[in-house]
Design a protein around this motif. Structure first.
Motif, PDB file in Angstrom:
ATOM      1  N   VAL A  19       6.845   7.996  -9.088  1.00 20.82           N
ATOM      2  CA  VAL A  19       7.738   7.850 -10.245  1.00 20.82           C
ATOM      3  C   VAL A  19       8.996   7.089  -9.829  1.00 20.82           C
ATOM      4  O   VAL A  19       9.666   7.453  -8.863  1.00 20.82           O
ATOM      5  N   LEU A  20       9.285   6.030 -10.566  1.00 17.22           N
ATOM      6  CA  LEU A  20      10.479   5.223 -10.339  1.00 17.22           C
ATOM      7  C   LEU A  20      11.337   5.258 -11.598  1.00 17.22           C
ATOM      8  O   LEU A  20      10.883   4.864 -12.674  1.00 17.22           O
ATOM      9  N   GLN A  21      12.549   5.762 -11.474  1.00 13.97           N
ATOM     10  CA  GLN A  21      13.486   5.753 -12.595  1.00 13.97           C
ATOM     11  C   GLN A  21      14.020   4.335 -12.770  1.00 13.97           C
ATOM     12  O   GLN A  21      14.520   3.734 -11.822  1.00 13.97           O
ATOM     13  N   LEU A  22      13.897   3.790 -13.982  1.00 14.47           N
ATOM     14  CA  LEU A  22      14.396   2.443 -14.244  1.00 14.47           C
ATOM     15  C   LEU A  22      15.905   2.417 -14.021  1.00 14.47           C
ATOM     16  O   LEU A  22      16.650   3.149 -14.673  1.00 14.47           O
ATOM     17  N   PRO A  23      16.382   1.576 -13.099  1.00 11.06           N
ATOM     18  CA  PRO A  23      17.830   1.555 -12.821  1.00 11.06           C
ATOM     19  C   PRO A  23      18.633   1.053 -14.021  1.00 11.06           C
ATOM     20  O   PRO A  23      18.112   0.333 -14.877  1.00 11.06           O
ATOM     21  N   GLY A  26       0.794  -1.219   0.000  1.00  9.50           N
ATOM     22  CA  GLY A  26       0.000   0.000   0.000  1.00  9.50           C
ATOM     23  C   GLY A  26       0.827   1.270   0.000  1.00  9.50           C
ATOM     24  O   GLY A  26       0.304   2.355   0.261  1.00  9.50           O
ATOM     25  N   LEU A  27       2.123   1.157  -0.306  1.00  9.08           N
ATOM     26  CA  LEU A  27       2.978   2.339  -0.332  1.00  9.08           C
ATOM     27  C   LEU A  27       2.731   3.187  -1.569  1.00  9.08           C
ATOM     28  O   LEU A  27       3.140   4.352  -1.623  1.00  9.08           O
ATOM     29  N   ALA A  28       2.096   2.604  -2.577  1.00 13.75           N
ATOM     30  CA  ALA A  28       1.745   3.343  -3.793  1.00 13.75           C
ATOM     31  C   ALA A  28       0.518   2.696  -4.415  1.00 13.75           C
ATOM     32  O   ALA A  28       0.348   1.478  -4.353  1.00 13.75           O
ATOM     33  N   GLN A  29      -0.346   3.531  -4.978  1.00 16.64           N
ATOM     34  CA  GLN A  29      -1.521   3.033  -5.680  1.00 16.64           C
ATOM     35  C   GLN A  29      -1.247   2.943  -7.185  1.00 16.64           C
ATOM     36  O   GLN A  29      -1.746   2.061  -7.872  1.00 16.64           O
ATOM     37  N   SER A  30      -0.461   3.870  -7.674  1.00 14.86           N
ATOM     38  CA  SER A  30      -0.043   3.834  -9.076  1.00 14.86           C
ATOM     39  C   SER A  30       1.428   4.208  -9.157  1.00 14.86           C
ATOM     40  O   SER A  30       1.907   5.051  -8.400  1.00 14.86           O
ATOM     41  N   VAL A  31       2.140   3.555 -10.080  1.00  9.98           N
ATOM     42  CA  VAL A  31       3.579   3.755 -10.233  1.00  9.98           C
ATOM     43  C   VAL A  31       3.888   4.026 -11.694  1.00  9.98           C
ATOM     44  O   VAL A  31       3.345   3.358 -12.592  1.00  9.98           O
ATOM     45  N   THR A  32       4.745   5.002 -11.950  1.00  8.52           N
ATOM     46  CA  THR A  32       5.239   5.270 -13.293  1.00  8.52           C
ATOM     47  C   THR A  32       6.703   4.879 -13.356  1.00  8.52           C
ATOM     48  O   THR A  32       7.527   5.401 -12.607  1.00  8.52           O
ATOM     49  N   LEU A  33       7.014   3.937 -14.233  1.00 10.65           N
ATOM     50  CA  LEU A  33       8.391   3.514 -14.454  1.00 10.65           C
ATOM     51  C   LEU A  33       8.934   4.324 -15.620  1.00 10.65           C
ATOM     52  O   LEU A  33       8.473   4.191 -16.756  1.00 10.65           O
TER      53      LEU A  33
END
Length: 365
Positions: free
Chosen positions: A185-189, A25-32
């Motif tokens: 927002v998660l930057q793809l490593p 539940g730390l995020a409902q939607s994520v953008t990679l």
């Protein structure tokens, strides 16, 4: 980036971390987010989807780049209807968005959030994946549609999650503001050197039989004359990976080319991929055409240096170039050339950014 299970380099740890984030539940939607050709789609299809299904998620995947721009929004609406069709509670939640319910005074997001909040805890978790969502934002009314979808998912309280990918440049503000505000927002490593080692092992696996045949028939015929199988090594491929700006798409294309065209040397194959990369770059100026000062400025800009005219920095440039001194006018002339040739963009007085995200990443390492 196309793939087969053999060539694919698994990123299970990243997929597991992302699913754990959603499940907790730390995020409902994520953008990679990442630049093009870095493997976002392959990660969704070969890592995230299988692991999510294994963990009991109900998954639907939508590739925006596979749809004609004219039909994109319509088919996205159809996807939502299809996504909802598997379970009645989702059908109700997305009914108004898909045109299956009468209009109300509430906004779409408010209606969806209200209905989704009534979910029973025993319901199976659902995961919607929208690949290359930045293409939706380029459409007329695409921003409004995506805003409603994001706001609806934000009010679901845990039962359905949304993961999107977006292609961006190296500039932080290139990530659409809507995605920054309403998704995590998660930057793809960086894919890492393990990717190169995996490709080398695949090369060796695919060419081992051919090399054995070559030795067996060498004394009676010469069908393998000019063959370069076996010349690929890890050190050479790591160097090639850096020269290709650590872009997975071009590195794998290089290895595949060497398997399919064994008469071609590693140097020739690398040059071909570099030409392909150059054709896709924004810059009108190649690395080879740049002066030593041009290159030094780019490296320092990639590392975040913004005081480009100071005495200490110009002394450093002089020492690196072997010149007696580097003047402010020389720095300015070099920067203007890089801007004129679309290598650099200017974000403000004295502030520059490298336009090509792959080049920026390679130089910052």
């Amino acid at each position: 980036m196309s793939s087969s299970q053999g060539w694919h380099y698994p990123r299970t740890e990243l997929a597991n971390a992302l699913l754990n984030t959603l499940h907790a539940g730390l995020a409902q939607s994520v953008t990679l987010a990442a630049a093009g050709q870095m493997g976002k789609s392959e990660f969704l299809q070969y890592d995230l989807i299988p692991l999510a299904e294994q963990q009991g998620w109900r998954v639907r995947y939508f590739a925006c780049d596979a749809i004609s721009p004219k039909a994109l929004l319509r088919q996205l609406v159809e996807l939502l209807a299809d996504f909802a069709a598997g379970e009645k509670w989702l059908a109700r939640q997305f009914a108004s968005l898909t045109g299956q319910a009468p209009k109300a005074k509430q906004t779409l997001a408010e209606r969806l959030a209200k209905e989704l909040s009534q979910l029973r805890e025993e319901k199976r978790r659902s995961l919607l994946l929208i690949d290359d969502v930045d293409l939706v934002l380029r459409q007329a009314n695409g921003d409004a549609m995506l805003r409603d979808i994001l706001q609806a998912f934000a009010g679901i309280a845990g039962r359905a999650k949304l993961v999107m990918t977006a292609s961006i440049s190296n500039e932080a503000h290139a990530i659409p503001l809507l995605l920054q505000q309403q998704s995590s927002v998660l930057q793809l490593p960086d894919i890492g050197v393990g990717f190169v080692r995996h490709l080398v092992s695949q090369y060796q696996l695919r060419t081992q039989g051919q090399r054995e045949d070559e030795r067996a028939f060498a004394k009676v015929s010469s069908p393998y004359e000019g063959i370069t199988w076996g010349q690929v090594d890890e050190g050479g491929m790591l160097d090639a990976f850096n020269r290709l700006q650590r872009i997975p798409y071009y590195q794998r294309a290089l290895i595949e080319d060497l398997v399919l065209n064994p008469q071609r040397t590693t140097v020739e194959a690398l040059q071909q991929q570099q030409l392909r990369l150059q054709r896709h770059r924004v810059s009108a100026l190649s690395w080879e055409d740049m002066s030593r000062l041009d290159r030094l400025l780019l490296v320092e800009i990639a590392k975040g240096v913004d005081r480009l005219y100071g005495n200490a920095f110009r002394d450093y440039l002089a020492m690196q170039t072997g010149a007696a001194a580097v003047s402010s006018s020389q720095v300015q002339s070099s920067l203007k050339k890089l801007v004129r040739n679309r290598v650099l963009g200017q974000r403000g007085e004295g502030r520059f950014v490298i336009i090509d995200p792959h080049l920026a990443l390679a130089l910052s390492v």
